[in-house]
Design an enzyme around this catalytic site. Structure first.
Site, mmCIF file in Angstrom:
data_model
loop_
_atom_site.group_PDB
_atom_site.id
_atom_site.type_symbol
_atom_site.label_atom_id
_atom_site.label_comp_id
_atom_site.label_asym_id
_atom_site.label_seq_id
_atom_site.Cartn_x
_atom_site.Cartn_y
_atom_site.Cartn_z
ATOM 1 N N THR A 1 -9.604 30.563 6.918
ATOM 2 C CA THR A 1 -10.750 30.642 5.789
ATOM 3 C C THR A 1 -10.102 31.862 5.636
ATOM 4 O O THR A 1 -10.578 33.317 5.270
ATOM 5 C CB THR A 1 -12.153 31.241 6.769
ATOM 6 O OG1 THR A 1 -11.817 31.406 7.424
ATOM 7 C CG2 THR A 1 -12.938 29.760 6.377
ATOM 8 N N ARG B 1 -15.489 36.061 18.094
ATOM 9 C CA ARG B 1 -15.854 37.273 17.853
ATOM 10 C C ARG B 1 -14.219 38.199 19.550
ATOM 11 O O ARG B 1 -14.452 39.325 19.497
ATOM 12 C CB ARG B 1 -16.971 38.250 17.846
ATOM 13 C CG ARG B 1 -17.867 37.995 19.358
ATOM 14 C CD ARG B 1 -18.741 38.506 19.490
ATOM 15 N NE ARG B 1 -20.019 38.801 17.982
ATOM 16 C CZ ARG B 1 -21.234 38.764 18.522
ATOM 17 N NH1 ARG B 1 -21.403 38.608 19.740
ATOM 18 N NH2 ARG B 1 -22.036 39.222 17.759
ATOM 19 N N LYS C 1 -21.086 37.636 11.688
ATOM 20 C CA LYS C 1 -19.696 38.129 11.808
ATOM 21 C C LYS C 1 -19.521 38.380 10.468
ATOM 22 O O LYS C 1 -18.534 39.604 11.068
ATOM 23 C CB LYS C 1 -18.905 36.543 11.900
ATOM 24 C CG LYS C 1 -17.730 36.506 11.775
ATOM 25 C CD LYS C 1 -17.054 36.808 12.729
ATOM 26 C CE LYS C 1 -15.818 37.146 12.866
ATOM 27 N NZ LYS C 1 -15.394 37.329 14.150
ATOM 28 N N ARG D 1 -17.232 47.795 11.324
ATOM 29 C CA ARG D 1 -15.676 48.167 11.293
ATOM 30 C C ARG D 1 -15.422 48.875 9.891
ATOM 31 O O ARG D 1 -15.032 50.080 10.566
ATOM 32 C CB ARG D 1 -15.168 47.317 12.170
ATOM 33 C CG ARG D 1 -15.625 46.849 13.442
ATOM 34 C CD ARG D 1 -15.537 48.106 14.399
ATOM 35 N NE ARG D 1 -14.026 47.991 14.743
ATOM 36 C CZ ARG D 1 -13.551 49.468 15.286
ATOM 37 N NH1 ARG D 1 -15.113 49.478 16.243
ATOM 38 N NH2 ARG D 1 -13.392 49.349 15.829
ATOM 39 N N ARG E 1 -25.966 62.141 18.234
ATOM 40 C CA ARG E 1 -26.154 60.792 17.984
ATOM 41 C C ARG E 1 -24.848 60.591 17.136
ATOM 42 O O ARG E 1 -25.325 59.702 15.604
ATOM 43 C CB ARG E 1 -27.583 60.995 17.462
ATOM 44 C CG ARG E 1 -28.416 60.463 18.028
ATOM 45 C CD ARG E 1 -30.134 60.972 17.879
ATOM 46 N NE ARG E 1 -29.845 62.203 18.028
ATOM 47 C CZ ARG E 1 -30.156 62.957 18.472
ATOM 48 N NH1 ARG E 1 -30.061 63.128 19.606
ATOM 49 N NH2 ARG E 1 -30.090 64.626 18.918
ATOM 50 N N CYS F 1 -8.459 40.190 9.309
ATOM 51 C CA CYS F 1 -10.152 39.925 10.041
ATOM 52 C C CYS F 1 -11.031 41.257 9.306
ATOM 53 O O CYS F 1 -11.599 40.933 7.802
ATOM 54 C CB CYS F 1 -10.875 39.973 10.805
ATOM 55 S SG CYS F 1 -10.438 38.700 12.060
ATOM 56 N N LYS G 1 -2.479 47.450 14.379
ATOM 57 C CA LYS G 1 -2.718 48.477 14.745
ATOM 58 C C LYS G 1 -2.256 48.797 15.594
ATOM 59 O O LYS G 1 -0.960 48.267 16.515
ATOM 60 C CB LYS G 1 -4.170 47.864 15.706
ATOM 61 C CG LYS G 1 -3.910 46.394 16.293
ATOM 62 C CD LYS G 1 -5.491 46.452 16.569
ATOM 63 C CE LYS G 1 -5.590 44.740 17.262
ATOM 64 N NZ LYS G 1 -6.772 44.977 17.990
HETATM 65 N N1 NAD Z 1 -7.611 35.245 15.103
HETATM 66 C C1 NAD Z 1 -8.618 35.626 15.436
HETATM 67 O O1 NAD Z 1 -8.449 37.131 16.212
HETATM 68 C C2 NAD Z 1 -10.276 35.573 14.603
HETATM 69 C C3 NAD Z 1 -11.278 36.146 15.503
HETATM 70 C C4 NAD Z 1 -12.320 35.946 15.159
HETATM 71 C C5 NAD Z 1 -12.766 35.121 14.316
HETATM 72 N N2 NAD Z 1 -11.331 34.336 13.281
HETATM 73 C C6 NAD Z 1 -11.569 33.216 12.424
HETATM 74 O O2 NAD Z 1 -11.305 31.862 12.916
HETATM 75 C C7 NAD Z 1 -10.514 31.142 11.842
HETATM 76 C C8 NAD Z 1 -9.952 30.602 12.684
HETATM 77 O O3 NAD Z 1 -8.787 31.443 12.712
HETATM 78 P P1 NAD Z 1 -7.043 31.913 13.332
HETATM 79 O O4 NAD Z 1 -6.978 33.196 13.421
HETATM 80 O O5 NAD Z 1 -7.280 30.398 15.010
HETATM 81 O O6 NAD Z 1 -6.216 30.888 12.864
HETATM 82 P P2 NAD Z 1 -5.047 30.349 12.705
HETATM 83 O O7 NAD Z 1 -3.764 30.069 11.506
HETATM 84 O O8 NAD Z 1 -3.900 30.650 13.696
HETATM 85 O O9 NAD Z 1 -5.340 28.733 13.237
HETATM 86 C C9 NAD Z 1 -5.722 27.973 12.369
HETATM 87 C C10 NAD Z 1 -4.874 26.487 12.303
HETATM 88 O O10 NAD Z 1 -5.134 25.101 11.504
HETATM 89 C C11 NAD Z 1 -4.725 24.462 11.375
HETATM 90 N N3 NAD Z 1 -5.508 23.908 10.182
HETATM 91 C C12 NAD Z 1 -5.195 24.378 9.059
HETATM 92 N N4 NAD Z 1 -5.955 23.679 8.039
HETATM 93 C C13 NAD Z 1 -6.115 21.958 9.207
HETATM 94 C C14 NAD Z 1 -7.090 20.999 8.952
HETATM 95 N N5 NAD Z 1 -7.233 20.558 8.081
HETATM 96 N N6 NAD Z 1 -6.872 19.969 10.545
HETATM 97 C C15 NAD Z 1 -6.997 20.305 11.680
HETATM 98 N N7 NAD Z 1 -6.301 21.663 11.908
HETATM 99 C C16 NAD Z 1 -6.154 22.400 10.448
HETATM 100 C C17 NAD Z 1 -3.346 25.198 11.534
HETATM 101 O O11 NAD Z 1 -2.639 24.358 10.514
HETATM 102 C C18 NAD Z 1 -3.623 26.529 12.170
HETATM 103 O O12 NAD Z 1 -2.163 26.484 13.685
HETATM 104 C C19 NAD Z 1 -10.667 31.482 10.692
HETATM 105 O O13 NAD Z 1 -11.311 31.284 9.927
HETATM 106 C C20 NAD Z 1 -10.835 33.217 11.429
HETATM 107 O O14 NAD Z 1 -10.597 33.713 10.307
HETATM 108 C C21 NAD Z 1 -10.037 34.484 13.258
#
Ligand code: NAD
Length: 401
Positions: A82, A149, A201, A208, A241, A255, A317
């Site tokens: 996203t 998270r 979320k 942060r 505090r 993020c 980071k």
């Molecule tokens: N990475 C983190 O640390 C983290 C932490 C919390 C939340 N998030 C949230 O989780 C979500 C996913 O993040 P991520 O880091 O895993 O992303 P990412 O880019 O590592 O993985 C997403 C995967 O989805 C696939 N994809 C895209 N469109 C698709 C579809 N229509 N059908 C099937 N697969 C599809 C992509 O090819 C990719 O492999 C995001 O919204 C992100 O903001 C990520």
């Protein structure tokens, strides 16, 4: 129970693996055939300690199978990207595409969950999309939002042990989602509605961002006032505090540097502090780049030659290799563009090679440089002896005293 994870990235793949490890039959779907191929071969395409062994185990036992197309299941999880668009507006097209792909497969009693970080109202929008296309399923399937998270690098532990917030479009959807996650989550599952869960979320990451912005603002004030900001914060935090975070050269990553825009774009009149924090953290990177450029010019005027500059760190980071949205990368690029043929040594000890930057060993760069710019507080930098013959710009507190 058979479940389908849409998206096998940093979050979707580990969650699919942990679910499979807990006896759930999992089909992992990704539109990237390379990801699917590697997963089916038991080869992890992301970096996450301990995950490779678990993947091999669940693939060879047949609990996890990857595919480019979804299959009929009992529950579906959207874990796709996203990002934001050019104007900082959230882009939920990936969530919508993944949802459209599973709509024909839905049947009565199924569970549909969004895990992707999403703007407020996304779950309701997807519910409407589903019921518009499959009106016979209205009130017959369960729809919820459950944000992730976890901290990359500690995912195996945090996926199981973190508390989670779960919000359905109605009470029974929340119940169903909680029943699913309680199969492998040991942390407390906190129930709410889907809008609150979505906002939760965004709130966590905006919180942060705002706190780091405060520290970054202090660093600018202290620079002008001739005060050591690190000492100041340490002293202020002696108050029972007060808990001020550390300043840096900006805020990066996919993020904290992204999610606050999901609030500011939808609530522009109300989100004054969140928007200003974003501006402050972006400005800090700009300010750092200007500071380096001015120091270069001063050196040239005083020494009648161009300086050698070491740009220490590119990651967003300390002690990671992730350069996404990294302010250090932005600052280095900006300095290189204006360097006027000065010798710029780019250092990132956690990355082997980079397609844009020619990387130099950190010790070699430190020895050669007239100006050393610390951008990221990587542990290895802290072992470098302080050399008062060099000009040191320490934006991340390597030498706090
Ligand atoms: N990475 C983190 O640390 C983290 C932490 C919390 C939340 N998030 C949230 O989780 C979500 C996913 O993040 P991520 O880091 O895993 O992303 P990412 O880019 O590592 O993985 C997403 C995967 O989805 C696939 N994809 C895209 N469109 C698709 C579809 N229509 N059908 C099937 N697969 C599809 C992509 O090819 C990719 O492999 C995001 O919204 C992100 O903001 C990520």
């Amino acid at each position: 129970m058979k479940v389908c994870f849409m998206g096998l990235g940093y979050i979707g793949l580990p969650t699919a693996i942990i679910a499979a490890k807990h006896g759930i039959q999992v089909i992992g779907v990704d539109i990237n055939p390379k990801v699917v191929e590697m997963t089916n071969q038991g080869k992890l395409h992301i970096v996450e300690p301990g995950m490779q062994e678990l993947l091999q185990e669940v693939v060879s036992s047949g609990q996890l199978k990857a595919s480019t197309t979804p299959e009929i299941s009992d529950a579906y999880f959207m874990v796709v990207p996203t990002p934001f668009k050019g104007n900082h507006e959230p882009d939920i097209s990936y969530v919508e595409a993944a949802t459209r792909a599973i709509i024909p497969l839905l049947k009565e009693g199924d569970l549909y969950v969004i895990e992707s970080t999403s703007p407020v109202g996304t779950t309701d929008k997807m519910a409407k999309l589903i019921f518009d296309l499959r009106p016979e399923l209205t009130d017959k399937i369960y729809i919820a939002y459950c944000p992730e998270r976890v901290l990359p690098g500690n995912v195996i532990y945090e996926l199981v042990c973190n508390d989670r917030v779960i919000g359905g479009i109605n009470e029974v959807s929340t119940d169903k989602a909680i029943a699913f996650y309680s199969q492998f989550v040991q942390g407390t599952l906190h129930r709410t509605n889907c809008k609150t869960a979505e906002m939760c979320k965004l709130t966590e990451n905006s919180s942060r961002d705002v706190q780091i912005a405060f520290a970054n603002e202090l660093s600018l004030i202290c620079d002008k006032a001739g005060i050591n900001v690190w000492e100041l914060i340490e002293l202020a935090n002696k108050h029972p505090r007060v808990n001020i975070l550390q300043p840096g050269c900006g805020v990066g990553g996919h993020c904290i540097a992204v999610d606050p825009y999901f609030i500011t774009s939808d609530f522009p009149m109300e989100s004054k502090i969140i928007a200003t924090a974003r501006e402050m953290n972006n400005y800090k990177a700009f300010w750092c780049a200007e500071k380096v450029q001015n120091t270069m010019l001063k050196f040239e005027l005083e020494h009648h030659r161009k300086p050698t500059i070491a740009m220490m760190g590119l990651a967003f980071k300390p002690d990671i290799d992730d350069l996404r949205e990294a302010p250090a990368k932005y600052i280095t690029t900006k300095v290189m563009q204006s360097c006027n043929n000065a010798d710029i040594l780019v250092v990132e000890p956690n990355v082997q090679e980079h397609n844009v930057f020619k990387l130099t060993d950190y010790k070699e760069a430190y020895i050669k440089a007239d100006i050393v710019v610390f951008l990221v507080a990587h542990s290895v930098f802290k072992s470098l002896p302080y050399d008062d013959k060099k000009i040191i710009l320490d934006f991340c507190g390597i030498y706090k005293k």
